[in-house]
Write an enzyme that holds these catalytic residues in place. Sequence first.
Site, PDB file in Angstrom:
ATOM      1  N   SER A 169      -0.525   4.052   0.775  1.00 14.16           N
ATOM      2  CA  SER A 169      -1.013   4.790   1.662  1.00 14.16           C
ATOM      3  C   SER A 169      -0.248   5.534   2.779  1.00 14.16           C
ATOM      4  O   SER A 169      -0.483   6.592   3.004  1.00 14.16           O
ATOM      5  CB  SER A 169      -2.532   4.302   2.167  1.00 14.16           C
ATOM      6  OG  SER A 169      -3.290   4.199   1.026  1.00 14.16           O
ATOM      7  N   ASP A 201     -13.413   6.581  -3.592  1.00 14.54           N
ATOM      8  CA  ASP A 201     -13.033   6.281  -4.937  1.00 14.54           C
ATOM      9  C   ASP A 201     -13.669   7.136  -6.024  1.00 14.54           C
ATOM     10  O   ASP A 201     -13.141   7.314  -6.907  1.00 14.54           O
ATOM     11  CB  ASP A 201     -12.904   4.712  -5.369  1.00 14.54           C
ATOM     12  CG  ASP A 201     -11.910   4.168  -4.560  1.00 14.54           C
ATOM     13  OD1 ASP A 201     -10.933   4.691  -4.047  1.00 14.54           O
ATOM     14  OD2 ASP A 201     -11.640   2.763  -4.288  1.00 14.54           O
ATOM     15  N   ASN A 237     -14.035   1.912   1.559  1.00  9.86           N
ATOM     16  CA  ASN A 237     -12.605   2.052   1.586  1.00  9.86           C
ATOM     17  C   ASN A 237     -12.126   3.268   2.591  1.00  9.86           C
ATOM     18  O   ASN A 237     -10.984   3.191   2.871  1.00  9.86           O
ATOM     19  CB  ASN A 237     -12.057   2.775   0.240  1.00  9.86           C
ATOM     20  CG  ASN A 237     -12.225   4.002  -0.094  1.00  9.86           C
ATOM     21  OD1 ASN A 237     -13.101   4.695   0.466  1.00  9.86           O
ATOM     22  ND2 ASN A 237     -11.585   4.660  -0.856  1.00  9.86           N
ATOM     23  N   SER A 248       0.939  -1.367   0.124  1.00  5.53           N
ATOM     24  CA  SER A 248      -0.029   0.043   0.018  1.00  5.53           C
ATOM     25  C   SER A 248       0.827   1.325  -0.037  1.00  5.53           C
ATOM     26  O   SER A 248       1.837   1.245   0.692  1.00  5.53           O
ATOM     27  CB  SER A 248      -0.827   0.092   1.164  1.00  5.53           C
ATOM     28  OG  SER A 248      -1.628   1.193   1.346  1.00  5.53           O
ATOM     29  N   LYS A 293     -12.605  -4.935   1.546  1.00  8.95           N
ATOM     30  CA  LYS A 293     -13.687  -3.680   1.146  1.00  8.95           C
ATOM     31  C   LYS A 293     -15.028  -3.947   1.334  1.00  8.95           C
ATOM     32  O   LYS A 293     -15.934  -3.121   1.539  1.00  8.95           O
ATOM     33  CB  LYS A 293     -13.066  -3.272  -0.280  1.00  8.95           C
ATOM     34  CG  LYS A 293     -11.932  -2.324  -0.312  1.00  8.95           C
ATOM     35  CD  LYS A 293     -11.995  -1.841  -1.695  1.00  8.95           C
ATOM     36  CE  LYS A 293     -10.859  -0.924  -1.851  1.00  8.95           C
ATOM     37  NZ  LYS A 293     -10.605  -0.178  -2.968  1.00  8.95           N
ATOM     38  N   GLY A 332     -14.206  -2.536 -18.413  1.00  9.14           N
ATOM     39  CA  GLY A 332     -13.964  -3.234 -17.047  1.00  9.14           C
ATOM     40  C   GLY A 332     -15.290  -3.031 -16.379  1.00  9.14           C
ATOM     41  O   GLY A 332     -16.235  -2.234 -16.648  1.00  9.14           O
ATOM     42  N   ALA A 333     -15.573  -4.115 -15.449  1.00 10.82           N
ATOM     43  CA  ALA A 333     -16.669  -4.444 -14.828  1.00 10.82           C
ATOM     44  C   ALA A 333     -16.412  -5.011 -13.260  1.00 10.82           C
ATOM     45  O   ALA A 333     -17.367  -5.637 -12.666  1.00 10.82           O
ATOM     46  CB  ALA A 333     -17.516  -5.329 -15.349  1.00 10.82           C
ATOM     47  N   GLY A 334     -15.070  -4.669 -12.742  1.00 10.13           N
ATOM     48  CA  GLY A 334     -14.788  -5.065 -11.666  1.00 10.13           C
ATOM     49  C   GLY A 334     -14.941  -4.021 -10.269  1.00 10.13           C
ATOM     50  O   GLY A 334     -15.864  -3.102 -10.755  1.00 10.13           O
ATOM     51  N   GLY A 335     -14.290  -3.879  -9.246  1.00  2.42           N
ATOM     52  CA  GLY A 335     -14.716  -3.239  -8.202  1.00  2.42           C
ATOM     53  C   GLY A 335     -14.376  -1.702  -8.727  1.00  2.42           C
ATOM     54  O   GLY A 335     -14.933  -0.916  -8.119  1.00  2.42           O
ATOM     55  N   THR A 394      -8.546  -1.776   2.500  1.00  2.00           N
ATOM     56  CA  THR A 394      -8.302  -2.245   1.237  1.00  2.00           C
ATOM     57  C   THR A 394      -8.458  -3.732   0.951  1.00  2.00           C
ATOM     58  O   THR A 394      -8.797  -4.201   2.058  1.00  2.00           O
ATOM     59  CB  THR A 394      -6.810  -1.576   0.838  1.00  2.00           C
ATOM     60  OG1 THR A 394      -6.466  -2.023  -0.511  1.00  2.00           O
ATOM     61  CG2 THR A 394      -5.812  -2.245   1.787  1.00  2.00           C
TER      62      THR A 394
HETATM   63  P1  NAP Z   1     -11.124  -6.671 -10.541  1.00  2.00           P
HETATM   64  O1  NAP Z   1     -12.373  -6.420  -9.642  1.00  2.00           O
HETATM   65  O2  NAP Z   1     -10.497  -7.847 -10.489  1.00  2.00           O
HETATM   66  O3  NAP Z   1     -11.803  -6.418 -12.043  1.00  2.00           O
HETATM   67  C1  NAP Z   1     -10.655  -6.616 -12.989  1.00  2.00           C
HETATM   68  C2  NAP Z   1     -11.424  -6.109 -14.303  1.00  2.00           C
HETATM   69  O4  NAP Z   1     -10.273  -6.462 -15.507  1.00  2.00           O
HETATM   70  C3  NAP Z   1     -12.509  -7.003 -14.930  1.00  2.00           C
HETATM   71  O5  NAP Z   1     -13.249  -6.288 -15.601  1.00  2.00           O
HETATM   72  C4  NAP Z   1     -11.744  -8.314 -15.787  1.00  2.00           C
HETATM   73  O6  NAP Z   1     -12.590  -8.557 -16.903  1.00  2.00           O
HETATM   74  C5  NAP Z   1     -10.819  -7.154 -16.388  1.00  2.00           C
HETATM   75  N1  NAP Z   1      -9.779  -8.131 -16.846  1.00  2.00           N
HETATM   76  C6  NAP Z   1      -8.586  -8.387 -16.306  1.00  2.00           C
HETATM   77  N2  NAP Z   1      -7.820  -9.154 -17.132  1.00  2.00           N
HETATM   78  C7  NAP Z   1      -8.185  -9.052 -18.483  1.00  2.00           C
HETATM   79  C8  NAP Z   1      -7.667  -9.370 -19.677  1.00  2.00           C
HETATM   80  N3  NAP Z   1      -6.600 -10.208 -19.973  1.00  2.00           N
HETATM   81  N4  NAP Z   1      -8.558  -9.143 -20.779  1.00  2.00           N
HETATM   82  C9  NAP Z   1      -9.782  -8.314 -20.707  1.00  2.00           C
HETATM   83  N5  NAP Z   1     -10.150  -7.878 -19.455  1.00  2.00           N
HETATM   84  C10 NAP Z   1      -9.314  -8.111 -18.272  1.00  2.00           C
HETATM   85  O7  NAP Z   1     -10.011  -5.474 -10.369  1.00  2.00           O
HETATM   86  P2  NAP Z   1     -10.305  -3.886  -9.699  1.00  2.00           P
HETATM   87  O8  NAP Z   1     -10.110  -3.841  -8.328  1.00  2.00           O
HETATM   88  O9  NAP Z   1     -11.710  -3.380 -10.394  1.00  2.00           O
HETATM   89  O10 NAP Z   1      -9.020  -3.129 -10.212  1.00  2.00           O
HETATM   90  C11 NAP Z   1      -8.960  -3.012 -11.788  1.00  2.00           C
HETATM   91  C12 NAP Z   1      -7.663  -2.148 -12.088  1.00  2.00           C
HETATM   92  O11 NAP Z   1      -7.842  -0.917 -11.353  1.00  2.00           O
HETATM   93  C13 NAP Z   1      -6.341  -2.699 -11.078  1.00  2.00           C
HETATM   94  O12 NAP Z   1      -5.146  -2.388 -12.257  1.00  2.00           O
HETATM   95  C14 NAP Z   1      -6.140  -1.818  -9.969  1.00  2.00           C
HETATM   96  O13 NAP Z   1      -4.763  -1.301  -9.764  1.00  2.00           O
HETATM   97  C15 NAP Z   1      -6.676  -0.341 -10.711  1.00  2.00           C
HETATM   98  N6  NAP Z   1      -7.240   0.415  -9.560  1.00  2.00           N
HETATM   99  C16 NAP Z   1      -6.853   1.636  -9.444  1.00  2.00           C
HETATM  100  C17 NAP Z   1      -7.516   2.626  -8.559  1.00  2.00           C
HETATM  101  C18 NAP Z   1      -6.799   4.027  -8.498  1.00  2.00           C
HETATM  102  O14 NAP Z   1      -6.868   4.734  -7.414  1.00  2.00           O
HETATM  103  N7  NAP Z   1      -6.029   4.600  -9.598  1.00  2.00           N
HETATM  104  C19 NAP Z   1      -8.172   2.253  -7.590  1.00  2.00           C
HETATM  105  C20 NAP Z   1      -8.742   0.936  -7.806  1.00  2.00           C
HETATM  106  C21 NAP Z   1      -8.190  -0.010  -8.592  1.00  2.00           C
HETATM  107  P3  NAP Z   1     -13.620  -9.961 -16.741  1.00  2.00           P
HETATM  108  O15 NAP Z   1     -14.719  -9.196 -15.798  1.00  2.00           O
HETATM  109  O16 NAP Z   1     -13.814 -10.558 -18.099  1.00  2.00           O
HETATM  110  O17 NAP Z   1     -12.840 -10.820 -15.597  1.00  2.00           O
END
Ligand code: NAP
Length: 294
Positions: A29, A115, A99, A27, A78, A140-143, A74
């Site tokens: 932070s 966030d 968070n 982290s 979360k 993207g459709a994650g967190g 984190t």
């Molecule tokens: P997560 O919940 O695991 O979601 C990952 C996302 O990436 C999903 O949409 C996944 O698609 C997609 N993905 C992963 N590998 C892929 C590939 N090879 N091809 C196509 N799509 C792929 O992760 P998250 O927590 O949302 O984090 C995502 C990114 O955001 C990370 O890099 C993290 O470091 C960054 N982040 C940055 C901040 C900031 O403050 N700047 C804050 C939070 C997160 P599927 O649904 O198809 O698996």
Amino acid sequence: MTHSPRILTHTGATRLAGVIGWPVDHSQSPRLHGYWLAHHGIDGAYVPLAVPPDRLAEAVAGLPALGFSGANVTIPHKTAVIPLLHHVTAVARQIGAVNTLIVNGDGTITGTNTDAQGFLDNLKQQAPAWNPDRPAAVIGAGGAARAVCAALINAGVPEILLFNRTVDKAAELAESLRIHRAAAIFPLPLTGGMWKTRARDIGLMVNATALGMTGHPALNLDLSVLRPDTVVADIVYAPLKTPLLAAAEQHGLTAVDGLGMLLHQARAGFSQWFGTMPEVTGELRAFVLSGMNA
Ligand code: NAP
């Protein structure tokens, strides 16, 4: 550029905060908040708190007794932290993740999520000409995508094109955000012709996947279809200039990096715990970056 923190002697009045994660050593932070504490000469401490999932409840319940003003939460806590809290803000419920924890005067704990606001504040700082009158594309459709979509809905973007490798996950995200506020969110597959067909009208594109991160493949979408005033934002910040942002610059588009979101999202917590609203400056960015590259 370097910043030499002033070393303070902690007193009985020292304000305490930290980041709860497992693991937590990655982290940024503590470095970020440590910079602000030193910069403002505040008698405070912000520490990493390595808490395994089976001890999360104990750790959170112990914060008021230990005199903590609050904490960040984190990965992987979360979502799991939500039922342990006395109050959860509307935006945290909308995003489905907390968070930031604030210990209230009566010993209760409020959970919120900074966030979405951090994403928006960074966008406004790095792309001041952007306005929410045109559709946005979120990849993207994650967190992280949840927070970005919530931010854009709350900012008044009329339509979100939600591209994801697994389109069912995009559909789930769209559905759950609709419960909170009427918004036009269209789940779309990342591959196939939909990008070229739909991306022409967008004013903002956001990569909220892990693609482009060090050790991951790049996000390869054709940026030549975008209008010249489209803003391209990446929330990946390692590397700072991702292949997507490099391509955006080559096309003459405004590029917004992900480090600013990380820095901006921290401001609200710092303000609550330590009583001063800090700023995101070039010196802070350089200080945090030098720690990441060390
Ligand atoms: P997560 O919940 O695991 O979601 C990952 C996302 O990436 C999903 O949409 C996944 O698609 C997609 N993905 C992963 N590998 C892929 C590939 N090879 N091809 C196509 N799509 C792929 O992760 P998250 O927590 O949302 O984090 C995502 C990114 O955001 C990370 O890099 C993290 O470091 C960054 N982040 C940055 C901040 C900031 O403050 N700047 C804050 C939070 C997160 P599927 O649904 O198809 O698996």
